[in-house]
Design an enzyme around this catalytic site. Structure first.
Site, PDB file in Angstrom:
ATOM      1  N   GLU A  61       0.719 -42.117  -3.605  1.00  0.00           N
ATOM      2  CA  GLU A  61       2.211 -41.623  -3.935  1.00  0.00           C
ATOM      3  C   GLU A  61       2.706 -41.036  -5.092  1.00  0.00           C
ATOM      4  OE1 GLU A  61       4.620 -45.231  -3.783  1.00  0.00           O
ATOM      5  OE2 GLU A  61       6.508 -44.085  -2.782  1.00  0.00           O
ATOM      6  N   LYS A 134       8.932 -40.630   3.666  1.00  0.00           N
ATOM      7  CA  LYS A 134       9.026 -42.340   3.522  1.00  0.00           C
ATOM      8  C   LYS A 134      10.301 -42.651   4.333  1.00  0.00           C
ATOM      9  CE  LYS A 134       8.507 -45.754  -0.004  1.00  0.00           C
ATOM     10  NZ  LYS A 134       8.230 -45.804  -1.597  1.00  0.00           N
ATOM     11  N   CYS A 177       3.643 -46.235   0.735  1.00  0.00           N
ATOM     12  CA  CYS A 177       3.790 -47.576   0.151  1.00  0.00           C
ATOM     13  C   CYS A 177       4.657 -48.465   0.894  1.00  0.00           C
ATOM     14  CB  CYS A 177       4.531 -46.980  -1.192  1.00  0.00           C
ATOM     15  SG  CYS A 177       3.930 -48.308  -2.546  1.00  0.00           S
TER      16      CYS A 177
END
Ligand SMILES: NC(=O)CC(=O)C(=O)O
Length: 305
Positions: A61, A134, A177
């Site tokens: 990330e 994300k 994440c």
């Protein structure tokens, strides 16, 4: 008793990809405040992984930019114009020159006045095959004493859809994440026939020590598929200290490869036959009690997969 009408989906059958046994290369990169140095460094670790036989490569990330909300705008690139986006251009070029598929971690993306935390996927011809934004932003609640505080939504907008991409190396679901903490996303990938879920990440020291490996093994075991994570490496001088420990987990929850917190090209062997024998020995899908509970994937029909 009131009944709720829901559309129930059967999981998509696993397709047999072009390649079922291969090496994945996980590039656990150090990141600096110098974008060009980050790009140079990423290119050379991708090359190292490819030299060791990796044909599918995963980055962490925010590998082109320190994980700090005040810097995201400065390091952001537009995905619609790769020629003017140095990080994306490098990934496209290196994918085609080495003939590898790259799940490109994430970088800050700018689009129509908004910023996103986005993962590009490049195929072996250098084409941008997919992009995952994300979905679950990392907004910490009340910090425990000594813990870092982080609020990603200060300037990042959330993605609105799951991402599965068909590659030579199987159907791959992507989460970035904090996305790993939401089992429904992984379930939706499994139901769409994913072989592997890739999670570029940047867990911090406290969440990393307790949860990083646990989340990966749980997502793998519950969904009986492979999970690969790629973290940034640790910079002890940084205000947001990274846990590291990129890992590859098999469908039985076994750790196939892992590393510490230093920069590393981690190589792991993946064999999709393990998914089949795991599912044959523990046939969870057919044992599910859809008469008692059901998973509802609101977007699956619209994505037609
Ligand atoms: N980058 C993140 O989403 C960080 C995270 O989830 C963490 O636990 O740390």
């Amino acid at each position: 008793m009131a009944t709720v009408a829901v559309q129930s989906f059967v999981s998509a059958p696993l397709q047999i990809p072009n390649v079922t046994q291969f090496k994945i290369g996980i590039c656990q990169l150090i990141v600096t405040t110098e974008k060009s140095a980050n790009i140079f460094n990423a290119r050379s670790l991708i090359q190292t992984a490819a030299e060791q036989g990796a044909t599918l490569i995963l980055l962490p990330e925010m590998w082109n930019c320190p994980y700090s909300t005040d810097l995201f705008a400065k390091f952001a690139e537009e995905f619609s114009d790769i020629d003017s986006a140095p990080s994306l251009l490098m990934l496209s070029e290196v994918a085609s020159s080495l003939g590898v598929t790259i799940i490109g971690g994430s970088i800050p993306e700018k689009d129509a006045g908004q910023l996103y935390n986005s993962c590009p996927v490049f195929g072996p011809n250098g084409e941008l095959k997919a992009k995952h934004r994300k979905i679950h932003l990392f907004d910490m609640g009340k910090p425990l004493p000594g813990e870092v505080q982080f609020k990603e939504s200060v300037n990042i907008s959330a993605g609105e859809k799951p991402t599965v991409v068909d590659t030579d190396f199987g159907r791959i679901g992507i989460g970035i994440c904090h996305d790993i903490r939401f089992p429904e996303l992984a379930m939706s990938y499994s139901a769409r026939g994913a072989h592997l879920i890739c999670y570029p990440g940047a867990f911090n020291m406290s969440t990393g020590a307790t949860l990083w490996e646990l989340e990966q093994r749980t997502r793998a075991v519950d969904n009986q598929l492979y999970v690969a994570s790629c973290s940034l490496s640790r910079d002890s001088a940084s205000s947001y200290m990274i846990w590291g420990h990129s890992t590859v987990v098999g469908p039985m929850g076994k750790i196939i490869a892992t590393t510490g917190h230093e920069e590393a090209a981690l190589i792991a062997e993946i064999d999709y036959a393990a998914i089949q024998w795991t599912r044959e020995s523990l046939p969870l899908e057919s044992q599910k009690r859809n008469d008692i509970y059901q998973f509802v994937d609101l977007l699956r029909e619209s994505l037609n997969s």
